[in-house]
Design a protein around this motif. Structure first.
Motif, mmCIF file in Angstrom:
data_model
loop_
_atom_site.group_PDB
_atom_site.id
_atom_site.type_symbol
_atom_site.label_atom_id
_atom_site.label_comp_id
_atom_site.label_asym_id
_atom_site.label_seq_id
_atom_site.Cartn_x
_atom_site.Cartn_y
_atom_site.Cartn_z
ATOM 1 N N ALA A 46 42.786 32.849 50.550
ATOM 2 C CA ALA A 46 43.555 32.899 49.303
ATOM 3 C C ALA A 46 42.829 32.175 48.176
ATOM 4 O O ALA A 46 42.890 32.590 47.013
ATOM 5 N N VAL A 47 42.128 31.093 48.495
ATOM 6 C CA VAL A 47 41.385 30.334 47.481
ATOM 7 C C VAL A 47 40.204 31.150 46.976
ATOM 8 O O VAL A 47 39.918 31.193 45.771
ATOM 9 N N VAL A 48 39.500 31.809 47.899
ATOM 10 C CA VAL A 48 38.384 32.675 47.509
ATOM 11 C C VAL A 48 38.874 33.793 46.604
ATOM 12 O O VAL A 48 38.256 34.110 45.576
ATOM 13 N N ALA A 49 40.003 34.404 46.974
ATOM 14 C CA ALA A 49 40.553 35.497 46.178
ATOM 15 C C ALA A 49 40.955 35.016 44.791
ATOM 16 O O ALA A 49 40.670 35.682 43.780
ATOM 17 N N GLU A 50 41.616 33.848 44.717
ATOM 18 C CA GLU A 50 42.032 33.318 43.427
ATOM 19 C C GLU A 50 40.824 33.022 42.535
ATOM 20 O O GLU A 50 40.849 33.285 41.329
ATOM 21 N N ARG A 51 39.773 32.483 43.136
ATOM 22 C CA ARG A 51 38.562 32.189 42.369
ATOM 23 C C ARG A 51 37.947 33.461 41.795
ATOM 24 O O ARG A 51 37.526 33.506 40.638
ATOM 25 N N LEU A 52 37.933 34.517 42.615
ATOM 26 C CA LEU A 52 37.371 35.785 42.166
ATOM 27 C C LEU A 52 38.197 36.393 41.029
ATOM 28 O O LEU A 52 37.662 36.882 40.025
ATOM 29 N N VAL A 53 39.517 36.343 41.173
ATOM 30 C CA VAL A 53 40.400 36.889 40.140
ATOM 31 C C VAL A 53 40.245 36.105 38.845
ATOM 32 O O VAL A 53 40.145 36.685 37.743
ATOM 33 N N ASN A 54 40.232 34.776 38.928
ATOM 34 C CA ASN A 54 40.100 33.941 37.735
ATOM 35 C C ASN A 54 38.768 34.188 37.025
ATOM 36 O O ASN A 54 38.701 34.216 35.786
ATOM 37 N N GLU A 55 37.699 34.345 37.797
ATOM 38 C CA GLU A 55 36.387 34.622 37.209
ATOM 39 C C GLU A 55 36.385 35.983 36.518
ATOM 40 O O GLU A 55 35.808 36.143 35.426
ATOM 41 N N SER A 56 37.035 36.969 37.120
ATOM 42 C CA SER A 56 37.114 38.292 36.516
ATOM 43 C C SER A 56 37.885 38.244 35.202
ATOM 44 O O SER A 56 37.504 38.880 34.205
ATOM 45 N N VAL A 57 38.988 37.471 35.192
ATOM 46 C CA VAL A 57 39.781 37.329 33.975
ATOM 47 C C VAL A 57 38.967 36.629 32.891
ATOM 48 O O VAL A 57 38.993 37.009 31.701
#
Length: 268
Positions: free
Chosen positions: A248-259
Motif C-alpha cells: 500500500a505504501v509503494v502504491a501511494e508513493r506511485l500515485v502521489n508521484e504521478s499526481v
C-alpha cells in the motif's frame, strides 16, 4: 447468606452491628450504582469511559470502599494476562501493579480463578498471599474485596475494592457487591463488544482505502506501459519486496508521484 471466600482464621464483622438506617442507606447507594451501570449500556460509551464509570459506581455502591478498580482479562492471551484499566484512587493502581506485575498473587487473581468473591480483613496476615499481603499492608491498606466479572461461563475481569482499615467488608458488603457485579459485567462486556466492532470497522476502512490506492497505482502502470492488470500488480509486488515496503505504501508513493508530475505539467 453471601457465598464468598473469606480470610482463613479471621472472623468477618457482624452485620447485626449495622443499624437499620445504615442498611437502608446502603440499599439506596446500591440502587444508584445499578441504575448507573444500566445507563452505561444505553449510552454506548467507549470502553475506557465505561470502565472508569464502573469503578466509580462500585466505590459508591459497595459499603466500606475507599478505592476501587476494574481489571480486564486480555482475551487474546491466557487467563493470567490481566491489566488494571480504571481506578478511583492512585493507591489502587499501585496495589494492582504489585498484584499483577510484581508478585502475581492477590485477591483479584484468586477471585478470577475461583469465580467467587474474595475477602480479606487483614492483608498483612493473610496466608493466601504471603508476598502481596505484606507489601499492601505497608501501604496502609488492610482490607480487600475482589468480585469476578462473569458473562456466561467466561470471566472477563474483576472489580477490586480496598479500604485502609481492617475488616471493612463483611457479608453485607459482599452481598451488595455481588448484586452490583452482575450488571457491571454486562456493561463492561457490551462496551468490549462495541470497542471491538469499532476497531474492526476502522481496520476495514483502512483496508478499503489501501485497496483503492493499489488499484489506482495499477491503473497508472497500465497506462504507462500497456501492461495487463496482473502484470501491473506483479510489478508493484516486486517493487514492494525489493524495497521491503508495504504494498500500500509503494502504491501511494506511485500515485502521489504521478499526481505531482501531472500538476507540474499543468503549471499548478
Amino acid at each position: 447468606m453471601a457465598d464468598f471466600d473469606a480470610q482463613p482464621g479471621r472472623n468477618a464483622p457482624l452485620d447485626s452491628e449495622l443499624s437499620s438506617a445504615q442498611l437502608e442507606a446502603d440499599e439506596v447507594d446500591l440502587y444508584a450504582g445499578l441504575r448507573g451501570v444500566a445507563g452505561l449500556v444505553a449510552d454506548a460509551r467507549g470502553l475506557i469511559a465505561v470502565l472508569g464509570e464502573v469503578a466509580e459506581f462500585a466505590r459508591r455502591a459497595i459499603p466500606g470502599v475507599e478505592g476501587a478498580g476494574v481489571t480486564l482479562v486480555d482475551s487474546l492471551e491466557d487467563s493470567s494476562s490481566v491489566e488494571t484499566w480504571a481506578v478511583t484512587a492512585e493507591f489502587v493502581e499501585r496495589i494492582d501493579k504489585a498484584q499483577y506485575v510484581d508478585v502475581h498473587e492477590g485477591p483479584c487473581v484468586t477471585c478470577m480463578q475461583s469465580r467467587r468473591p474474595t475477602v480479606s480483613g487483614s492483608l498483612g496476615s493473610d496466608s493466601r498471599w504471603p508476598h502481596f499481603g505484606g507489601r499492601v499492608a505497608r501501604m496502609g491498606v488492610h482490607s480487600a474485596l475482589a468480585l469476578p466479572l462473569i458473562v456466561g461461563d467466561q470471566v472477563i475481569g474483576a472489580v477490586n475494592a480496598y479500604a485502609h482499615h481492617r475488616d471493612a467488608f463483611g457479608e453485607h458488603a459482599v452481598e451488595l457487591g455481588g448484586q452490583f457485579a452482575g450488571p457491571a459485567a454486562a456493561s463492561v462486556y457490551n462496551a468490549q463488544l462495541l470497542a471491538r466492532a469499532q476497531e474492526r470497522t476502522t481496520q476495514l476502512q483502512r483496508a478499503l482505502g489501501s485497496r483503492a490506492m493499489i488499484d489506482q497505482a495499477i491503473g497508472i502502470i497500465r497506462s504507462r506501459s500497456g501492461a495487463s492488470a496482473e502484470e501491473a500488480f506483479d510489478r508493484l509486488t516486486r517493487l514492494s519486496q525489493s524495497e521491503n515496503i508495504k504494498l500500500a505504501v509503494v502504491a501511494e508513493r506511485l500515485v502521489n508521484e504521478s499526481v505531482r508530475r501531472a500538476r507540474a505539467r499543468q503549471g499548478v
